[in-house]
Design a protein around this motif. Structure first.
Motif, PDB file in Angstrom:
ATOM      1  N   ILE A 157      33.369  49.285  -0.703  1.00 12.06           N
ATOM      2  CA  ILE A 157      32.000  49.018  -1.145  1.00 12.06           C
ATOM      3  C   ILE A 157      31.135  48.682   0.062  1.00 12.06           C
ATOM      4  N   ARG A 158      29.919  49.270   0.078  1.00  9.36           N
ATOM      5  CA  ARG A 158      28.978  49.014   1.173  1.00  9.36           C
ATOM      6  C   ARG A 158      28.093  47.808   0.911  1.00  9.36           C
ATOM      7  N   ASN A 159      27.725  47.581  -0.343  1.00 13.05           N
ATOM      8  CA  ASN A 159      26.711  46.568  -0.646  1.00 13.05           C
ATOM      9  C   ASN A 159      27.311  45.166  -0.663  1.00 13.05           C
ATOM     10  N   PRO A 160      26.502  44.154  -0.378  1.00 18.17           N
ATOM     11  CA  PRO A 160      27.006  42.774  -0.301  1.00 18.17           C
ATOM     12  C   PRO A 160      27.192  42.099  -1.656  1.00 18.17           C
ATOM     13  N   PHE A 161      26.849  42.784  -2.750  1.00 17.16           N
ATOM     14  CA  PHE A 161      26.968  42.189  -4.083  1.00 17.16           C
ATOM     15  C   PHE A 161      28.297  42.505  -4.760  1.00 17.16           C
ATOM     16  N   ASN A 162      29.116  43.338  -4.140  1.00 19.97           N
ATOM     17  CA  ASN A 162      30.416  43.728  -4.693  1.00 19.97           C
ATOM     18  C   ASN A 162      30.283  44.389  -6.068  1.00 19.97           C
ATOM     19  N   VAL A 163      29.230  45.216  -6.198  1.00 23.38           N
ATOM     20  CA  VAL A 163      29.042  46.038  -7.391  1.00 23.38           C
ATOM     21  C   VAL A 163      29.126  47.504  -6.954  1.00 23.38           C
ATOM     22  N   MET A 164      29.072  48.401  -7.900  1.00 25.30           N
ATOM     23  CA  MET A 164      29.108  49.830  -7.602  1.00 25.30           C
ATOM     24  C   MET A 164      28.005  50.197  -6.606  1.00 25.30           C
ATOM     25  N   ASP A 165      28.367  50.997  -5.612  1.00 20.44           N
ATOM     26  CA  ASP A 165      27.387  51.438  -4.624  1.00 20.44           C
ATOM     27  C   ASP A 165      26.452  52.500  -5.182  1.00 20.44           C
ATOM     28  N   VAL A 166      25.282  52.565  -4.599  1.00 20.92           N
ATOM     29  CA  VAL A 166      24.352  53.654  -4.878  1.00 20.92           C
ATOM     30  C   VAL A 166      24.890  54.886  -4.157  1.00 20.92           C
ATOM     31  N   PRO A 167      25.114  55.991  -4.869  1.00 20.27           N
ATOM     32  CA  PRO A 167      25.622  57.193  -4.198  1.00 20.27           C
ATOM     33  C   PRO A 167      24.533  57.865  -3.363  1.00 20.27           C
ATOM     34  N   ASN A 168      24.863  58.217  -2.152  1.00 20.47           N
ATOM     35  CA  ASN A 168      23.958  58.959  -1.256  1.00 20.47           C
ATOM     36  C   ASN A 168      22.538  58.395  -1.234  1.00 20.47           C
ATOM     37  N   PRO A 169      22.360  57.152  -0.814  1.00 12.16           N
ATOM     38  CA  PRO A 169      21.042  56.522  -0.891  1.00 12.16           C
ATOM     39  C   PRO A 169      20.000  57.118   0.058  1.00 12.16           C
ATOM     40  N   ASP A 170      20.409  58.013   0.928  1.00 17.26           N
ATOM     41  CA  ASP A 170      19.480  58.632   1.887  1.00 17.26           C
ATOM     42  C   ASP A 170      19.424  60.146   1.713  1.00 17.26           C
ATOM     43  N   ASP A 171      19.715  60.633   0.513  1.00 13.53           N
ATOM     44  CA  ASP A 171      19.833  62.079   0.319  1.00 13.53           C
ATOM     45  C   ASP A 171      18.475  62.796   0.354  1.00 13.53           C
ATOM     46  N   ARG A 172      18.521  64.098   0.196  1.00 12.29           N
ATOM     47  CA  ARG A 172      17.308  64.931   0.281  1.00 12.29           C
ATOM     48  C   ARG A 172      16.271  64.530  -0.767  1.00 12.29           C
ATOM     49  N   GLU A 173      16.711  64.258  -1.995  1.00 14.21           N
ATOM     50  CA  GLU A 173      15.775  63.863  -3.050  1.00 14.21           C
ATOM     51  C   GLU A 173      15.013  62.599  -2.644  1.00 14.21           C
ATOM     52  N   VAL A 174      15.704  61.640  -2.059  1.00 15.40           N
ATOM     53  CA  VAL A 174      15.080  60.408  -1.584  1.00 15.40           C
ATOM     54  C   VAL A 174      14.075  60.720  -0.482  1.00 15.40           C
ATOM     55  N   GLN A 175      14.468  61.527   0.481  1.00 14.36           N
ATOM     56  CA  GLN A 175      13.580  61.860   1.600  1.00 14.36           C
ATOM     57  C   GLN A 175      12.331  62.599   1.127  1.00 14.36           C
ATOM     58  N   GLU A 176      12.490  63.515   0.176  1.00 18.73           N
ATOM     59  CA  GLU A 176      11.339  64.252  -0.347  1.00 18.73           C
ATOM     60  C   GLU A 176      10.390  63.331  -1.110  1.00 18.73           C
ATOM     61  N   PHE A 177      10.943  62.427  -1.907  1.00 17.47           N
ATOM     62  CA  PHE A 177      10.102  61.469  -2.626  1.00 17.47           C
ATOM     63  C   PHE A 177       9.368  60.559  -1.640  1.00 17.47           C
ATOM     64  N   ALA A 178      10.089  60.067  -0.640  1.00 12.73           N
ATOM     65  CA  ALA A 178       9.486  59.171   0.352  1.00 12.73           C
ATOM     66  C   ALA A 178       8.360  59.850   1.126  1.00 12.73           C
ATOM     67  N   ALA A 179       8.489  61.153   1.355  1.00 13.95           N
ATOM     68  CA  ALA A 179       7.456  61.875   2.093  1.00 13.95           C
ATOM     69  C   ALA A 179       6.161  62.008   1.292  1.00 13.95           C
ATOM     70  N   SER A 180       6.263  61.990  -0.029  1.00 14.19           N
ATOM     71  CA  SER A 180       5.064  62.196  -0.845  1.00 14.19           C
ATOM     72  C   SER A 180       4.528  60.923  -1.498  1.00 14.19           C
ATOM     73  N   ALA A 181       5.354  59.920  -1.735  1.00  8.69           N
ATOM     74  CA  ALA A 181       4.933  58.698  -2.423  1.00  8.69           C
ATOM     75  C   ALA A 181       4.302  57.724  -1.435  1.00  8.69           C
ATOM     76  N   LYS A 182       3.270  57.060  -1.873  1.00 12.87           N
ATOM     77  CA  LYS A 182       2.551  56.121  -1.004  1.00 12.87           C
ATOM     78  C   LYS A 182       2.395  54.766  -1.675  1.00 12.87           C
ATOM     79  N   LEU A 183       2.475  53.735  -0.889  1.00 13.72           N
ATOM     80  CA  LEU A 183       2.148  52.368  -1.282  1.00 13.72           C
ATOM     81  C   LEU A 183       1.278  51.792  -0.182  1.00 13.72           C
ATOM     82  N   GLU A 184       0.181  51.166  -0.555  1.00 12.27           N
ATOM     83  CA  GLU A 184      -0.780  50.666   0.439  1.00 12.27           C
ATOM     84  C   GLU A 184      -0.688  49.165   0.682  1.00 12.27           C
ATOM     85  N   GLY A 185      -0.177  48.401  -0.294  1.00 10.37           N
ATOM     86  CA  GLY A 185      -0.132  46.949  -0.143  1.00 10.37           C
ATOM     87  C   GLY A 185      -1.501  46.310  -0.239  1.00 10.37           C
ATOM     88  N   ALA A 186      -2.433  46.980  -0.911  1.00 14.79           N
ATOM     89  CA  ALA A 186      -3.819  46.511  -1.006  1.00 14.79           C
ATOM     90  C   ALA A 186      -3.941  45.260  -1.878  1.00 14.79           C
TER      91      ALA A 186
END
Length: 170
Positions: free
Chosen positions: A19-48
């Motif tokens: 297990i990778r996570n510090p909570f000793n629960v099921m890990d998130v599979p492929n947390p840096d995969d293509r779907e994540v990268q594509e979403f991150a490239a288009s989604a915005k948060l401003e913190g306004a």
């Protein structure tokens, strides 16, 4: 073959537990995969100041914090659960959360439905305030979604997933 980001996580992987996570629960599979990268490239948060997460709503104590680690309140909207009783964008599911960091990784374990359901976010800190990762529903592991976050302060993390918001406050 490891991605460049997965190589940064070697210190968090416990070979004895698998297990990778510090909570000793099921890990998130492929947390840096293509779907994540594509979403991150288009989604915005401003913190306004007028962001829907800017107004204090959490139930956790409001003491001063030196870091983002620790206890939080969580809430999310959108998706199937939110459309059961009305407009998906306006129905918030609230709960508690805990944030832990390990190197450049940020792990957010949260619940909703009075603790009956839980989820985990495994995110990579891509700068001083931007988080990019993926969520897994721990009760139904087939449900995973990309997620991005913006650390607005040590008391506010704005978050977005493809179906709505997933925010944290204290």
């Amino acid at each position: 073959m490891q991605s460049e980001n997965e190589g940064n996580r070697g210190s968090t992987f416990d070979e004895g537990r698998g297990i990778r996570n510090p909570f000793n629960v099921m890990d998130v599979p492929n947390p840096d995969d293509r779907e994540v990268q594509e979403f991150a490239a288009s989604a915005k948060l401003e913190g306004a100041a007028d962001d829907e997460n800017a107004t204090a709503w959490g139930t956790c104590d409001r003491d001063q914090y030196d870091s983002i680690e620790g206890n939080w309140s969580s809430r999310w909207n959108g998706g199937v659960d939110s459309t059961i009783k009305g407009d998906a964008r306006n129905k918030w599911k609230q709960g508690r959360a805990e944030v832990r960091t390990e190197g450049e990784r940020v792990y957010l374990l949260f619940d909703w439905d009075h603790g009956a359901r839980r989820g985990l976010i495994d995110a990579w800190c891509t700068g001083a305030t931007r988080l990019v990762g993926k969520y897994i529903n721990l009760g139904d592991p087939a449900i995973t979604r990309p997620w991005i976050g913006l650390i607005a302060s040590n008391r506010r993390i704005d978050g977005k997933w493809p179906g709505g918001r997933l925010d944290f406050r204290r």
